[in-house]
Write an enzyme that holds these catalytic residues in place. Structure first.
Site, PDB file in Angstrom:
ATOM      1  NE  ARG B  53     -12.700   2.279   9.043  1.00 61.11           N
ATOM      2  CZ  ARG B  53     -13.194   3.205   8.800  1.00 61.11           C
ATOM      3  NH1 ARG B  53     -13.309   3.441   6.882  1.00 61.11           N
ATOM      4  NH2 ARG B  53     -14.310   4.156   8.724  1.00 61.11           N
ATOM      5  CG  ASP B  55      -5.875  -4.535   3.104  1.00 58.85           C
ATOM      6  OD1 ASP B  55      -7.169  -4.207   4.174  1.00 58.85           O
ATOM      7  OD2 ASP B  55      -5.541  -4.035   2.113  1.00 58.85           O
ATOM      8  CE1 TYR B 113       0.266   0.884   7.995  1.00 55.03           C
ATOM      9  CE2 TYR B 113       0.576   3.043   7.824  1.00 55.03           C
ATOM     10  CZ  TYR B 113      -0.206   1.594   7.610  1.00 55.03           C
ATOM     11  OH  TYR B 113      -1.392   1.609   7.780  1.00 55.03           O
ATOM     12  NE  ARG B 200      -0.509  -5.256   0.901  1.00 54.05           N
ATOM     13  CZ  ARG B 200      -1.910  -5.786   0.356  1.00 54.05           C
ATOM     14  NH1 ARG B 200      -2.786  -5.438   1.677  1.00 54.05           N
ATOM     15  NH2 ARG B 200      -1.778  -7.473   0.195  1.00 54.05           N
TER      16      ARG B 200
END
Lengths: 249, 249
Positions: B53, B55, B113, B200
């Site tokens: 999910r 952001d 990622y 992040r």
């Protein structure tokens, strides 16, 4: 009325949201936004002069513009000061002082553009605004063979929109090569100037060669015919980026 | 009420114009747009189940989703048929049939990622939505040295938003490396799962190391403190892309 100094700018932009470089009544242009930012910075009515009047949707990494001003600021700082007043899809990369008579369209130069083609079965969303999507597998070797026929000085009548205002259809191509990195094909082209839509038509013609519609040697016949209808179609603007303008003087 | 088959999708998107993956009242989400396209295609009320999910503003090349349908169509063709009904910033890359009980969040997997940082004096407009811009010169060697401390199984309490709903702060990182290509720095990270904002925050911490604010070995102390305030800041979503989810079964 005669401003003290001339400032040269290296201008990069994402052309997606602009109606091209040149001021026009139907939408916002790069030139207009630059004029507004420079006028606001300098407190004078400023009109920039651009080197390359790129079309709607075309991107640039290194277009060139100049403007005249009385403002006394370190020339290198104009880039930073203008960026404060520009939207984030336009960035001045560098600024210098040049001679008052230096004109970005009247000096000998070599312009380098790239045309990007994403060659795979399904498009990649983050590339959709910066590359032309092509589903049909392209043969890079054939495209590079065809590219060789463009190098040198030729009459580009067949590779030019009929809307051109150029006095002569003769141009010189110094470099034209087709590179491949994974699914991304990049056509890199350098020359002393290009006719209206010329690079986008060359890209369309190379794509036809890559698809096997034309043999590479057919480029010679297209040149000889001096007929726009023989060349490939004008590819979409979004694949095109003005990379650099290198001045001889 | 029990649909015949389960279809798995590989979903790519440009997250710029979406409020993330998961349905919510404040704006358009990827999940919502997929539900609408799949419902329209299949003529049934369809709800997709997503693996990750992501952001608001995060991009994906290979997120994974499944949905159940009675529609009798070659499973591979769902990708093309859905793309006809989706906006061009969402593309289904592939579609397959999977077992009815296969669930994208309940199977062992490795997620990869990337976090992209454009490290130069002035931003490039065409990268502004897909990379974090950093003016300060980053030392890649130091960042890679720091990256080594993250590999393996650790308690990631210091590298996780306090908004997390995870039951355990322990995660395993299989790969973390910092690559450089011209001005673009890419942090690539693979692991069996990530806490809320974890990548992040790791990116923000590696940037502090790259700037010389933290020595690489300080990562050990941040882990030991189990205190979010010691790590770097949460970097903007736009630099983050979910590249791939590789399932073990």
């Amino acid at each position: 009325m005669c401003a003290l100094r001339r400032i040269k700018l290296i201008v990069s932009y994402d052309g997606t949201n602009y109606c091209g470089w040149q001021k026009q009544p139907n939408g916002v242009t790069i030139e207009e936004v630059l004029n507004k930012a420079a006028s606001s910075l300098c407190g004078e009515e400023i009109e920039v002069i651009g080197a390359s009047r790129t079309d709607s949707g075309v991107h640039a990494f290194g277009n060139v513009a100049v403007f005249d001003t009385d403002m006394k600021m370190d020339a290198g700082k104009f880039a930073f000061a203008l960026n404060q007043r520009l939207p984030d899809d336009i960035r001045i990369q560098e600024s210098y002082e040049v001679e008052k008579k230096w004109h970005p369209r009247k000096c000998d130069c070599i312009k380098t553009y790239i045309y990007r083609i994403l060659n795979r079965k399904i498009n990649i969303p983050t590339e959709r605004l910066y590359a032309h999507f092509c589903y049909f597998r392209l043969d890079i070797d054939k495209m590079n063979e065809a590219a060789g026929y463009f190098i040198g000085t030729h009459d580009f009548t067949s590779f030019c929109s009929q809307k051109t205002q150029a006095q002569s259809p003769v141009r010189t191509i110094h470099l034209l090569e087709v590179l491949k990195d994974d699914d991304m094909i990049t056509i890199a082209i350098s020359g002393d100037g290009f006719l209206y839509n010329m690079i986008r038509i060359i890209a369309g013609t190379l794509i036809k060669v890559g698809m096997g519609v034309y043999p590479p040697s057919y480029i010679k016949e297209i040149f000889a015919a001096k007929n726009r209808r023989l060349a490939g179609q004008t590819m979409p603007a979004k694949g095109l980026t003005l990379v650099e303008i290198e001045y001889m003087d």
